[in-house]
Design an enzyme around this catalytic site. Structure first.
Site, PDB file in Angstrom:
ATOM      1  N   ARG A 261       0.462  -0.993   0.462  1.00  0.00           N
ATOM      2  CA  ARG A 261       0.181   0.649   0.209  1.00  0.00           C
ATOM      3  C   ARG A 261       1.056   1.130   0.621  1.00  0.00           C
ATOM      4  NH1 ARG A 261      -4.251  -1.322   4.668  1.00  0.00           N
ATOM      5  NH2 ARG A 261      -4.959  -3.483   4.110  1.00  0.00           N
ATOM      6  N   ARG A 276       3.691   1.683   9.738  1.00  0.00           N
ATOM      7  CA  ARG A 276       2.661   2.026   8.656  1.00  0.00           C
ATOM      8  C   ARG A 276       4.271   1.562   7.985  1.00  0.00           C
ATOM      9  NH1 ARG A 276      -1.923   4.302   8.546  1.00  0.00           N
ATOM     10  NH2 ARG A 276      -1.767   5.137  10.023  1.00  0.00           N
ATOM     11  N   GLU A 348      -4.948  -0.175  15.968  1.00  0.00           N
ATOM     12  CA  GLU A 348      -4.943  -0.935  15.501  1.00  0.00           C
ATOM     13  C   GLU A 348      -3.991  -1.874  14.675  1.00  0.00           C
ATOM     14  OE1 GLU A 348      -7.081  -1.912  10.722  1.00  0.00           O
ATOM     15  OE2 GLU A 348      -6.720   0.988  11.379  1.00  0.00           O
ATOM     16  N   SER A 351      -9.620  -5.250  11.246  1.00  0.00           N
ATOM     17  CA  SER A 351     -10.978  -4.452  11.076  1.00  0.00           C
ATOM     18  C   SER A 351     -11.325  -5.830  10.735  1.00  0.00           C
ATOM     19  CB  SER A 351     -10.311  -3.798   9.961  1.00  0.00           C
ATOM     20  OG  SER A 351      -9.927  -2.219  10.432  1.00  0.00           O
ATOM     21  N   ARG A 390       2.229  -6.541  12.639  1.00  0.00           N
ATOM     22  CA  ARG A 390       1.730  -5.384  13.790  1.00  0.00           C
ATOM     23  C   ARG A 390       1.682  -5.734  15.018  1.00  0.00           C
ATOM     24  NH1 ARG A 390      -1.977   0.056  12.722  1.00  0.00           N
ATOM     25  NH2 ARG A 390      -1.170   0.560  11.151  1.00  0.00           N
TER      26      ARG A 390
END
Length: 423
Positions: A261, A276, A348, A351, A390
């Protein structure tokens, strides 16, 4: 993709949904274009009726031995006009279809209405954040000190937001991947898939990445291929264009893949460390379900992701995202947020979303009810189970020791040859 018939018949409800999502989609423009399409279709139908009547009249004239040349010429011009209008209608329809791809999904009635993450609702917490007898360090400080993370050389090889994991760091990443896959396949009933990480534009469009998120994607310039931002893309699209049997639902798929991404909207955020990244590893879970059972499946999907954190002993909380914080294709989303000691907050790590029939409409994925009725669109669900990088961050920070070492959670030790500590 939403049903355009529903959008046309419920403009006020659609407008309210867009407002709740803080989405600026030009609904009035779409409705005007739809009226233009209907007008063009109506005109074509009238001309075709006139042409059919004229063709009959030509037949009568010829049968009676009368001259039909003038009427035939008029019918030829009428045919040209019809062809011109058909082409115009096709252009309007294509523009309408393209606009429809940018309408976000409907919001489930149980989702809290709100502007952003500040309006998310906490559902539950698990575990108690550890009380340290020393000041906890950031994962990047621990990782560099132990020689298991190399940020500088990652940038040298690529650019910022790329990281090299070394020695026990690389082994820990691989251990987490295998642990998650084993848990989801042996206990949670998922079928493991090893999908392509390059997919075509049609596949990206099916799950909603295109055209909405073009700027966040990496593309192979010489081919119609894109690097996947998540394994959700190939897993959900595996049965695109098919009609499944109800008896074969639900279907559960899981996969490990690298993900890519650009993070186009996050420049300046989380620049230090691995939180990130442009390239990261993830274990994804995808479900295909009947509409009647999809929200039960969402709860089970979320529980499957939670169990990864519970077994690793990592404190977390579950939040239900507000309408303004949800992803483009989701009807309802639960976020799992893991505790990070250095930041002294939850971040986070997964999701879990029910997209209802939003993606299935885009990719033509349906099922035939057991009673033999008309095929219906399936509901698609997806969730991280988990983001591996993460999870590694959470392990390093939560399991750090005062001497700079990191204690390995017991569940991961069999995957690391019995290693109990990095240090």
């Amino acid at each position: 993709m939403l049903d355009l018939k529903w959008v046309r018949e419920n403009p006020e409800e659609v407008a309210q949904m867009l407002k709740n999502r803080n989405n600026s989609f030009p609904l009035d423009e779409l409705l005007k274009l739809d009226e233009k399409r209907k007008a063009a279709l109506l005109e074509v139908e009238k001309l075709k009726e006139k042409r059919n009547a004229g063709a009959k009249q030509v037949g009568i004239l010829k049968k009676n031995g009368e001259n039909a040349d003038a009427l035939m010429e008029e019918m030829r011009r009428l045919g040209d006009k019809i062809s011109e209008l058909d082409a115009k209608t096709a252009e309007i329809q294509a523009e309408l279809d393209n606009m429809a791809l940018s309408i976000p999904n409907k919001v489930h009635s149980s989702v809290p209405v709100g502007k952003d993450e500040n309006d998310n609702i906490e559902i539950r917490r698990w575990g108690t954040p550890r009380e340290f007898s020393f000041t906890p360090k950031a994962h990047w400080e621990i990782g560099e000190s132990l020689g298991i993370m190399d940020f500088e050389r990652g940038v040298k090889l690529a650019e910022s937001r790329f990281t090299i994991l070394k020695k026990e760091g690389a082994r820990l990443e691989r251990a987490l991947m295998n642990f998650m896959l084993d848990l989801h396949t042996t206990k949670h009933g998922f079928t493991e898939i090893m999908p392509p990480v390059l997919v075509n534009s049609k596949t990206m469009t099916g799950t909603g990445q295109l055209p909405k998120f073009t700027e966040d994607l990496y593309r192979c310039a010489s081919d119609d291929l894109w690097l996947i931002p998540t394994a959700e893309v190939p897993l959900t699209n595996m049965h695109s264009g098919e009609i499944l049997a109800e008896k074969d639902l639900p279907m559960y798929f899981t996969a490990y893949t690298p993900c890519f991404r650009r993070e186009a909207g996050s420049y300046g955020r989380d620049m230090k460390g691995m939180l990130r990244q442009h390239q990261f590893d993830k274990v994804e879970m995808v479900k295909l379900s009947t509409p009647e059972k999809s929200y039960d499946e969402l709860e089970h999907l979320t529980n499957s992701a939670e169990e990864v954190l519970q077994i690793l002993g990592l404190p977390y909380r579950v939040v239900c995202l507000s309408s303004g914080d949800m992803g483009f294709g989701a009807a309802k989303t639960y976020d799992l947020e893991v505790w990070l000691p250095f930041q002294n907050c939850y971040r986070e790590i997964s999701s879990c979303s029910n997209c209802e029939d939003f993606q299935a409409r885009r990719m033509g994925l349906r099922y035939r009810p057991a009673d033999g009725g008309k095929p219906q669109f399936v509901h698609t669900l997806n969730g991280s189970g988990l983001a591996i990088g993460r999870t590694l961050i959470a392990v390093v920070e939560n399991c750090q020791n005062e001497d700079g070492s990191v204690t390995i959670p017991e569940a991961l030790r069999p995957y690391l040859g019995g290693l109990e500590k990095i240090g």
